[in-house]
Design a protein around this motif. Structure first.
Motif, short mmCIF file in Angstrom:
data_model
loop_
_atom_site.label_atom_id
_atom_site.label_comp_id
_atom_site.label_asym_id
_atom_site.label_seq_id
_atom_site.Cartn_x
_atom_site.Cartn_y
_atom_site.Cartn_z
N LEU A 8 -45.54 -34.19 -27.99
CA LEU A 8 -46.43 -35.15 -28.64
C LEU A 8 -45.74 -35.89 -29.79
O LEU A 8 -46.40 -36.63 -30.53
CB LEU A 8 -47.67 -34.44 -29.18
N LEU A 9 -44.45 -35.72 -29.94
CA LEU A 9 -43.72 -36.36 -31.03
C LEU A 9 -43.55 -37.85 -30.76
O LEU A 9 -43.06 -38.25 -29.71
CB LEU A 9 -42.35 -35.69 -31.19
N ASP A 10 -43.96 -38.69 -31.73
CA ASP A 10 -43.81 -40.13 -31.57
C ASP A 10 -42.61 -40.64 -32.36
O ASP A 10 -41.93 -39.88 -33.05
CB ASP A 10 -45.09 -40.86 -31.99
N ASP A 11 -42.38 -41.94 -32.26
CA ASP A 11 -41.20 -42.54 -32.90
C ASP A 11 -41.34 -42.64 -34.41
O ASP A 11 -40.35 -42.96 -35.09
CB ASP A 11 -40.93 -43.93 -32.32
N GLY A 12 -42.52 -42.41 -34.94
CA GLY A 12 -42.73 -42.53 -36.38
C GLY A 12 -42.65 -41.22 -37.13
O GLY A 12 -42.91 -41.18 -38.34
N HIS A 13 -42.26 -40.15 -36.44
CA HIS A 13 -42.22 -38.84 -37.09
C HIS A 13 -41.05 -38.01 -36.60
O HIS A 13 -40.49 -38.25 -35.52
CB HIS A 13 -43.53 -38.07 -36.83
N ALA A 14 -40.68 -37.04 -37.40
CA ALA A 14 -39.72 -36.00 -37.03
C ALA A 14 -40.47 -34.67 -37.03
O ALA A 14 -41.64 -34.60 -37.42
CB ALA A 14 -38.56 -35.96 -38.02
N ARG A 15 -39.80 -33.64 -36.59
CA ARG A 15 -40.41 -32.31 -36.56
C ARG A 15 -39.51 -31.30 -37.28
O ARG A 15 -38.29 -31.30 -37.09
CB ARG A 15 -40.60 -31.83 -35.13
N LEU A 16 -40.12 -30.45 -38.08
CA LEU A 16 -39.48 -29.22 -38.54
C LEU A 16 -39.79 -28.17 -37.48
O LEU A 16 -40.95 -28.05 -37.04
CB LEU A 16 -40.04 -28.80 -39.89
N ALA A 17 -38.80 -27.41 -37.06
CA ALA A 17 -39.02 -26.41 -36.01
C ALA A 17 -38.02 -25.30 -36.13
O ALA A 17 -36.96 -25.45 -36.74
CB ALA A 17 -38.93 -27.06 -34.62
N ALA A 18 -38.36 -24.16 -35.52
CA ALA A 18 -37.45 -23.01 -35.50
C ALA A 18 -37.19 -22.60 -34.06
O ALA A 18 -38.02 -22.82 -33.17
CB ALA A 18 -38.06 -21.84 -36.27
N PHE A 19 -36.04 -22.01 -33.85
CA PHE A 19 -35.67 -21.37 -32.59
C PHE A 19 -35.64 -19.88 -32.86
O PHE A 19 -34.92 -19.41 -33.75
CB PHE A 19 -34.30 -21.87 -32.13
N CYS A 20 -36.45 -19.13 -32.11
CA CYS A 20 -36.64 -17.71 -32.42
C CYS A 20 -36.13 -16.81 -31.30
O CYS A 20 -36.01 -17.22 -30.14
CB CYS A 20 -38.13 -17.41 -32.63
N SER A 21 -35.87 -15.57 -31.67
CA SER A 21 -35.55 -14.55 -30.68
C SER A 21 -36.85 -14.12 -30.00
O SER A 21 -37.94 -14.46 -30.46
CB SER A 21 -34.91 -13.35 -31.38
N PRO A 22 -36.77 -13.35 -28.91
CA PRO A 22 -37.99 -12.87 -28.28
C PRO A 22 -38.88 -12.04 -29.23
O PRO A 22 -40.08 -11.92 -29.00
CB PRO A 22 -37.46 -12.00 -27.13
N LYS A 23 -38.29 -11.51 -30.29
CA LYS A 23 -39.06 -10.77 -31.28
C LYS A 23 -39.60 -11.65 -32.40
O LYS A 23 -40.13 -11.14 -33.39
CB LYS A 23 -38.20 -9.65 -31.87
#
Length: 304
Positions: A38-53
């Protein structure tokens, strides 16, 4: 008195992963804590990549550069490992991950310098493109606007006063929004860095590695660790343990990132047990330097 900074700093401690291909967005949607579909051209995202835990292996500021390309800005010391780990999950998806760090320059803008790239009043994670450059509004520090600027490697530097990377890192600490680095690899779930309160977790999107752990922590009211901004007169660095005077044997927290404070000592983002907020805190050992908590610069979302 607030210490105010104005200018730009080169961010050589960060790197860029390019994810390209017709399945790039779909692939990231199934791997990261935030919603890229749902990310549009007017925004960025903060996000994390997690382990299965549910433990954070990396964090990103990500944005689309078209329907088949996403750039992920992350800590350079984790880039190669993260690129390799993410690539393992590509399988049959039409997506390719490459290290694009050499193709760009990254700058941090603060104070008056922000206006040359983006509206200083823009909400965090707002994105503006100017030609081949991209600016992303960040959380403020000391009430001052801040932004991340990505330009082609051969583009001219921003205008304004030149700041050191350490000065910029101090504003990062003051913003209360931490970047995962090698020193805290797999040490924390996103809520232990307040990511759900600063736009880093979407609880309505589909599955991703560690999603059940992250969701359970939020919806069952079991959050016992949070991130705080702190000060000490002694040097602080990521990975240091924090102790409370209620337990001299077991640490109650961890320094996530730190930087020299303009008026002396060090400021840091510390992830620690919420029960230790009112305790006497020390750095490295029960006999270590005292740590004082500072006001958190944003409101925490209540546990659901």
């Amino acid at each position: 008195m607030k210490h105010l900074l104005h200018g730009f700093a080169p961010l050589s401690h960060l790197g860029v992963i390019r994810v390209e291909g017709e399945d790039a967005v779909k692939f990231l949607q199934g791997q990261l804590t935030n919603d890229f579909a749902l990310l549009d051209d007017g925004h960025a995202r903060l996000a994390a990549f997690c382990s299965p835990k549910g433990r954070m292996q990396a964090s990103f500021i990500g944005f689309k550069r078209g329907p088949a390309e996403v750039l992920l800005v992350c800590s350079l010391d984790l880039l190669a490992t993260t690129q390799k780990r993410l690539s393992m999950f590509v399988m049959r998806a039409k997506a390719k991950l490459t290290d694009a760090t050499d193709q760009f320059k990254l700058y941090g803008l603060v104070g008056d310098a922000v206006a040359q790239a983006i509206d200083p009043a823009a909400a965090p994670w707002t994105r503006v493109d100017a030609g081949t450059s991209t600016a992303v509004a960040l959380y403020p520090a000391n009430g001052q606007p801040r932004a991340l600027l990505l330009t082609p490697a051969d583009a001219a530097a921003p205008t304004g006063a030149a700041l050191t990377t350490e000065q910029w890192l101090w504003t990062e600490v003051q913003s209360g929004v931490a970047t995962v680095s090698q020193a805290i690899f797999e040490a924390l779930v996103p809520q232990m860095l307040n990511y759900e309160s600063v736009g880093g977790v979407n609880f309505k999107k589909g599955c991703y590695p560690g999603q059940e752990v992250v969701a359970r922590s939020q919806f069952r009211g079991t959050l016992k660790r949070r991130a705080y901004v702190a000060h000490a007169d002694a040097p602080m660095f990521a990975g240091q343990e924090v102790f409370a005077d209620t337990d001299a044997e077991q640490p109650c927290g961890l320094v996530v990132q730190a930087a020299p404070a303009p008026n002396g000592g060090f400021d840091a983002i510390v992830s620690m047990q919420t029960a230790a907020q009112s305790a006497g805190l020390t750095l490295g050992a029960a006999s270590g330097a005292s740590i004082a908590l500072l006001p958190l610069p944003y409101e925490l979302l209540e546990d659901i």
